[in-house]
Motif scaffolding. Structure first.
Motif, PDB file in Angstrom:
ATOM      1  N   THR A   1       0.852  -1.192   0.000  1.00  0.00           N
ATOM      2  CA  THR A   1       0.000   0.000   0.000  1.00  0.00           C
ATOM      3  C   THR A   1       0.880   1.231   0.000  1.00  0.00           C
TER       4      THR A   1
ATOM      5  N   CYS B   1      -3.135   4.519  -2.390  1.00  0.00           N
ATOM      6  CA  CYS B   1      -4.183   5.008  -1.485  1.00  0.00           C
ATOM      7  C   CYS B   1      -4.246   6.533  -1.596  1.00  0.00           C
TER       8      CYS B   1
ATOM      9  N   PHE C   1      -7.209   3.387  -4.436  1.00  0.00           N
ATOM     10  CA  PHE C   1      -8.134   3.247  -3.310  1.00  0.00           C
ATOM     11  C   PHE C   1      -8.265   4.631  -2.679  1.00  0.00           C
TER      12      PHE C   1
ATOM     13  N   ASP D   1     -14.158   4.666  -1.877  1.00  0.00           N
ATOM     14  CA  ASP D   1     -14.252   3.209  -1.741  1.00  0.00           C
ATOM     15  C   ASP D   1     -14.651   2.791  -0.336  1.00  0.00           C
ATOM     16  N   VAL D   2     -14.492   3.705   0.628  1.00  0.00           N
ATOM     17  CA  VAL D   2     -14.756   3.372   2.027  1.00  0.00           C
ATOM     18  C   VAL D   2     -16.101   3.908   2.487  1.00  0.00           C
TER      19      VAL D   2
ATOM     20  N   TYR E   1     -10.154   8.088  13.914  1.00  0.00           N
ATOM     21  CA  TYR E   1      -8.777   7.609  13.864  1.00  0.00           C
ATOM     22  C   TYR E   1      -7.708   8.623  14.276  1.00  0.00           C
TER      23      TYR E   1
ATOM     24  N   TRP F   1      -5.637   8.316   8.152  1.00  0.00           N
ATOM     25  CA  TRP F   1      -5.727   7.602   6.888  1.00  0.00           C
ATOM     26  C   TRP F   1      -4.879   6.324   6.943  1.00  0.00           C
TER      27      TRP F   1
ATOM     28  N   LEU G   1      -6.800   3.728   8.842  1.00  0.00           N
ATOM     29  CA  LEU G   1      -7.909   3.216   8.036  1.00  0.00           C
ATOM     30  C   LEU G   1      -7.397   2.229   6.983  1.00  0.00           C
ATOM     31  N   ILE G   2      -6.283   2.587   6.330  1.00  0.00           N
ATOM     32  CA  ILE G   2      -5.693   1.688   5.329  1.00  0.00           C
ATOM     33  C   ILE G   2      -5.314   0.361   5.977  1.00  0.00           C
TER      34      ILE G   2
ATOM     35  N   GLU H   1      -6.673  -1.121   8.411  1.00  0.00           N
ATOM     36  CA  GLU H   1      -7.875  -1.918   8.633  1.00  0.00           C
ATOM     37  C   GLU H   1      -8.316  -2.636   7.359  1.00  0.00           C
ATOM     38  N   HIS H   2      -8.228  -1.932   6.240  1.00  0.00           N
ATOM     39  CA  HIS H   2      -8.731  -2.475   4.979  1.00  0.00           C
ATOM     40  C   HIS H   2      -7.692  -3.333   4.252  1.00  0.00           C
ATOM     41  N   HIS H   3      -6.424  -3.137   4.559  1.00  0.00           N
ATOM     42  CA  HIS H   3      -5.340  -3.906   3.922  1.00  0.00           C
ATOM     43  C   HIS H   3      -4.383  -4.366   5.023  1.00  0.00           C
TER      44      HIS H   3
END
Length: 314
Positions: free
Chosen positions: A62, A112, A151, A155-156, A173, A233, A236-237, A239-241
């Motif tokens: 990422t 991202c 991303f 997308d979120v 966050y 950010w 958050l990234i 969490e998703h990756h």
């Protein structure tokens, strides 16, 4: 993708070979021991890459960045991606391709794009950020850079307003300003980041009517906000990756949890394609610099009806 047993020597050796492909592009401001650094100096990344290798899965990186163009017309050629982004995207795709030559499952990079995260703080309109991110996707598709993807907050958080998206990310966050102030006072890397962002905010501000000292005070306050949102950010990234190897466009020390990566040659380790214009030197190599400086050295080249880059005069 955590490791549950001791890594085998073959996986570890292959992971080191993969990481060695990234080392020539490591972005750091600490050059004292850089020539002697090898993959073993990055244990965090080695563990992450080894987890993918042991699972025979494509390695996922990422890269937060590619937010939007600077609002200062003396630094960039407009609000859309240009040759600087095109070259950077090709470089990232080629890096994944090189990994695929020694590791058949290959690799991919998730860009991202974080413009909406702090667009209000850097004074860039949300429609310009949307247009920039959409053009990134279009460039990736048109150039068949299929190892890359984009991303962003859309997308979120879907159809929420940009303001609501920023509020949601910040409230969930972001660390407090007090926490960051304490870090700036005690941590050298955080201080360097704070100073670097402050400098960019000062340079990016166009049309400020107050004094230079007033501008610097305002930018120092905004810099804390940018760091807050950037940290948010990043969480958050994660969490998703969750298993991805984290790259960074900011300089990072050897062994840090984030691996700083240099996209293109530039005289300043902090320079990015979205804060500058690309200049093709007379010898065919590329560098990044403010558009006003590039214009003094070369002539403007257009592509698809838009300013693209500069060619140095012989």
């Amino acid at each position: 993708m955590p490791l549950t047993t001791a890594p085998d020597p073959v996986s570890t050796s292959l992971s080191a070979s993969i990481l060695n492909l990234l080392l020539p592009h490591h972005r750091t401001t600490d050059h004292q021991h850089e020539s002697a650094v090898n993959a073993e100096a990055f244990p965090h990344q080695l563990r992450q890459i080894t987890a993918f290798v042991r699972a025979s899965a494509p390695i996922v990186f990422t890269l937060p960045g590619f937010p939007c163009k600077s609002p200062n017309p003396a630094k960039v050629l407009g609000h859309l991606p240009d040759q600087g982004e095109r070259l950077s995207l090709r470089f990232l795709d080629s890096l994944c391709r090189d990994i695929g030559r020694i590791y058949p499952p290959g690799a991919r990079i998730v860009i991202c794009s974080d413009g909406h995260v702090f667009g209000d703080l850097v004074h860039v309109p949300d429609d310009h950020i949307d247009a920039y991110s959409d053009e990134l996707r279009a460039l990736i598709t048109a150039s068949e850079l299929d190892r890359l993807s984009v991303f962003d907050l859309r997308d979120v958080l879907g159809d929420l307003s940009h303001t609501d998206k920023r509020t949601h990310v910040h409230d969930r966050y972001a660390p407090s300003v007090e926490t960051l102030r304490a870090e700036v006072r005690t941590d050298e890397q955080t201080l360097a980041l704070y100073r670097g962002i402050t400098r960019f905010l000062v340079e990016d501000t166009a049309g400020f009517t107050g004094t230079r000292s007033a501008l610097q005070r305002e930018c120092r306050l905004r810099a804390y906000g940018v760091i807050q949102r950037s940290r948010a950010w990043g969480d958050l990234i994660a969490e998703h990756h969750a298993s991805a190897v984290r790259l960074s466009i900011h300089p990072q020390p050897v062994g840090a949890a984030k691996f700083g990566i240099r996209l293109l040659d530039a005289p300043d380790a902090w320079t990015t394609p979205w804060h500058s214009a690309a200049l093709r030197r007379a010898d065919g190599t590329w560098t990044l610099m403010p558009s006003a400086a590039a214009a003094r050295l070369g002539h403007l080249v257009e592509q698809d009806g838009r300013p693209s880059h500069f060619e140095q005069r012989a």
